[in-house]
Structures are given as structure tokens and as C-alpha cells.
Design a protein around this motif. Structure first.
Motif, mmCIF file in Angstrom:
data_model
loop_
_atom_site.group_PDB
_atom_site.id
_atom_site.type_symbol
_atom_site.label_atom_id
_atom_site.label_comp_id
_atom_site.label_asym_id
_atom_site.label_seq_id
_atom_site.Cartn_x
_atom_site.Cartn_y
_atom_site.Cartn_z
ATOM 1 N N THR A 93 8.994 -2.885 -7.137
ATOM 2 C CA THR A 93 9.066 -1.680 -6.315
ATOM 3 C C THR A 93 10.345 -0.917 -6.631
ATOM 4 N N ASP A 95 13.361 1.720 -6.187
ATOM 5 C CA ASP A 95 14.175 2.200 -5.076
ATOM 6 C C ASP A 95 14.683 3.593 -5.427
ATOM 7 N N GLU A 179 -1.277 -5.163 0.812
ATOM 8 C CA GLU A 179 -0.958 -4.581 -0.481
ATOM 9 C C GLU A 179 -1.461 -3.144 -0.512
ATOM 10 N N ASP A 195 0.125 5.234 2.157
ATOM 11 C CA ASP A 195 0.373 5.018 0.733
ATOM 12 C C ASP A 195 -0.715 5.678 -0.113
#
Length: 377
Positions: A93, A95, A179, A195
Motif C-alpha cells: 500500500t 503512502d 480486501e 474504494d
């Protein structure tokens, strides 16, 4: 007059394609190179990569050349190529706080930590044609600059973090899934998780995202945000090392990030800002900001305004969907049109109408409904 279907052979289709290619090269100037497109038309390649969902600047330049500058067609080519690639790993992931910013402006705070970074922009100059560019003799206007190495880039504090630390930011609801759903593989189901909304907006067609975001600002919505900051920079991409298990940086992608806050104090007992977010491949500030407005609007989850309806927005902004549906109108519709034509003629005959005009029959006939007939078969 009758209408019949027309058949076209494979040779005609091939020749039409050859004529299309001839249009590109039928010019006295030199053939434009992929290197030139990649190096000099970065905004164009960024748009194609963003809408194509594939970060590959050189392939995007090739697609733009093949599509003769049609960004939606280029994005389609990239998506088609992307679908042939094997997915052998997933990145960690990312940042966004790690973006190595080449540009960062905060309309919300004048003295933002880390300072404002204008970077390369013409935002604050007049939009006038530069006829010097027609001379094909470029000069580097920064050639006389005294540039010193100032060391490693500074990690900039995200403006919204300051608001978050004071408890002034209302965090969006957490997705009800373990997920995130990859919307390039699984279709979006409604109501969508956030998402999924962000993924679809990130691949949305730039003009559509901008237009719907603009509609909210123009009064067809309740969101008129203040941009906390807009950043352009390189974001490290990391994967887990197959042997050590540690995360290693494998590349950087240029991205544009936008964050906005929306005051909702009049609606809540605990006054806070709502939050909108946008992130796109390449430098595309207009789309990132439009995405931010739409993210904040969709969180209102209302059917009152188009920009607040997730299904309307996500079904509209995808360039491939709109591209395909609009362009399919060029395909033969001979049979369905003949059916509609027959119905129109029958209605006119029942109403006593002829080519010469209305014939008075003294009989009132009900108007049959012909609107709504679909020829999308």
C-alpha cells in the motif's frame, strides 16, 4: 422507398483502416516520434495513462500516436493491452505522504508547513498564444539559473493531517470489506464501497470528471470545497522482496493528489469538515480536483443531484463506456431503423397524413407512443 442492408467485405474494412493510417503520414513534415510525444506531450500521456489504468509513459505515447491524438482511443488501447498482462505480484500500500513533490500548493493555508511549491506552471500568467513556439527553435529559459544541490527532498506534512490532529476532519466510513475490490476485474455493485468509487473516478474520462465536478460547484450539488492542497510528484512503488520479505522500492510513478475539505458544521452536532480525495497518474490537476469534488459529493449519498448519486456518476464518467455507446451509433442500424420507419409511416397513414400535408378526416386518433423506441440491439 425501401432500405436494405449493405454488406461490406473484409477488403473494404482493411482499406478503410489503411486510409486512416495514411492520414497520419500523409504530410510533408517528419513523422512524429514516440520519444517526442513522451518527452514533450506529458499532459497527454498522463491523461491516457490515468484513463487507461496503466502507468506506462512510453506505451501511452505509442497509443497516442496510433490514435492520432485521440486520448480516449489511446486509453482504450492501453486498457486492452493491460488486459493481456500477467499479474505476478501486488505492490505494498502506497503512502501519499511519501510523494516527492515537484509542485505543491495549498489554497487553504498560506503558511503551510514545508512552504508552497509552485513548480512548473503557467497558472499565474496570461493565457496568450506564444508565437515563438512556431519557430521550432527552443531556448531554455532557465539556462542562466544558479541551481545548487539542496540535498534530499523534504517530506512534506500533509495539510489535512493538521486538521485531523485537531479532530476537525470527519473521516469517511470504512469499507465493509476485508480486501478492496479490484474494479478492473470485478464489476462495481451498487451501492459501491468508497474504494470502488475512488478507483472508478481515477480511471474516469477527464472531461466527464471535470464536468460533473463542475456541476456540483455550479449549484447542482451541495459541495463547494476548499482545497487543502494539490500535489504533483513522484510516489515510490514498493513490493515485498520474495526472499527477505522486506519492502523494496522498485520504481516511482508520477501522480497528482488533491485533498479538499467541506464544512458540514450546520448539519452535525460535532462541527467538522467532510473530506474529498483525488489521485491520478501523471500530472492532471484538473481531473484530480474534479475527482475530489465528486468523492465528497458521492459521500452525501443523495439522489437529489446527479453529482451525489454514485451510480449516475460512475456509469457516466467512464470514457470506455461512453466512448463505446456513442460510437456504436455509427454502426449499421438498418433493420431497426426500417422498423421505426414503418411504424412512423403507419401512424401517419392512420392519422390521414400524406406527403402533401394534413388531410382532414373529421376523426380524432389517439397519438401512439413512438418515443422511447430503442434501436440498441
Amino acid at each position: 422507398m425501401g432500405y436494405v442492408a449493405v454488406t461490406a467485405g473484409e477488403e473494404l474494412v482493411e482499406r478503410a483502416e489503411q486510409l486512416f493510417e495514411k492520414q497520419r503520414i500523409d504530410d510533408d513534415s517528419d513523422d512524429i516520434g514516440v520519444d517526442q510525444i513522451e518527452g514533450q506531450l506529458g499532459r497527454l500521456t498522463a491523461q491516457a495513462m490515468s484513463e487507461g489504468g496503466l502507468y506506462a509513459p512510453r506505451l501511452a505515447a505509442l497509443a497516442i500516436k496510433q490514435a492520432q491524438g485521440d486520448t480516449v482511443e489511446a486509453a482504450f488501447l492501453l486498457r486492452a493491452y493491460r488486459s493481456t498482462l500477467e499479474r505476478f505480484d501486488e505492490t505494498a500500500t502506497a503512502d501519499p505522504a511519501e510523494i516527492i513533490a515537484s509542485r505543491r500548493v495549498s489554497p487553504a493555508f498560506k503558511d503551510v508547513p514545508g512552504g508552497q511549491i509552485l513548480g512548473a506552471t503557467k497558472d499565474y500568467t496570461q493565457r496568450l498564444l506564444d508565437f515563438d513556439l512556431a519557430d521550432d527553435d527552443p531556448e531554455d529559459p532557465t539556462a542562466e539559473w544558479d541551481l545548487d544541490d539542496e540535498g534530499d527532498p523534504e517530506r512534506l506534512t500533509n495539510v489535512t493531517e493538521l486538521l485531523r490532529e485537531e479532530g476537525l476532519l470527519h473521516e469517511p466510513d470504512e469499507p465493509m470489506v476485508d480486501e478492496p475490490n479490484d474494479t478492473t476485474r470485478e464489476s462495481v455493485t451498487y451501492p459501491p464501497e468508497r474504494d470502488e468509487v475512488l478507483q472508478e473516478l481515477a480511471r474516469g474520462e477527464t472531461g466527464a470528471v471535470t464536468a460533473l465536478g463542475y456541476s456540483a460547484l455550479r449549484g447542482y450539488g451541495q459541495v463547494h470545497p476548499t482545497l487543502a492542497e494539490v500535489r504533483v510528484g513522484r510516489l515510490p512503488v514498493r513490493i515485498e522482496h520474495p526472499y527477505t520479505g522486506e519492502e523494496v522500492t522498485v520504481t516511482h510513478t508520477e501522480v497528482t493528489e488533491s485533498e479538499a475539505v467541506v464544512p458540514v458544521y450546520e448539519k452535525r452536532e460535532d462541527p467538522q469538515f467532510a473530506f474529498g480525495y483525488g489521485l491520478t497518474f501523471g500530472r492532471n490537476e484538473r481531473k484530480a480536483i474534479g475527482m475530489t469534488v465528486l468523492d465528497a459529493s458521492i459521500q452525501l449519498d443523495s439522489d437529489d443531484e446527479p453529482a451525489e448519486n454514485a451510480e449516475f456518476v460512475l456509469d457516466t464518467v467512464d470514457g470506455m463506456d461512453s466512448f463505446g455507446f456513442i460510437e456504436h451509433l455509427k454502426l449499421p442500424h438498418y433493420v431497426t431503423f426500417q422498423s421505426i420507419l414503418d411504424r412512423i409511416r403507419a401512424i401517419r397513414e392512420r392519422k390521414g397524413l400524406s406527403e402533401g400535408g394534413r388531410i382532414e378526416t373529421g376523426e380524432q386518433l389517439a397519438d401512439p407512443a413512438v418515443a422511447g423506441t430503442s434501436d440498441d440491439d
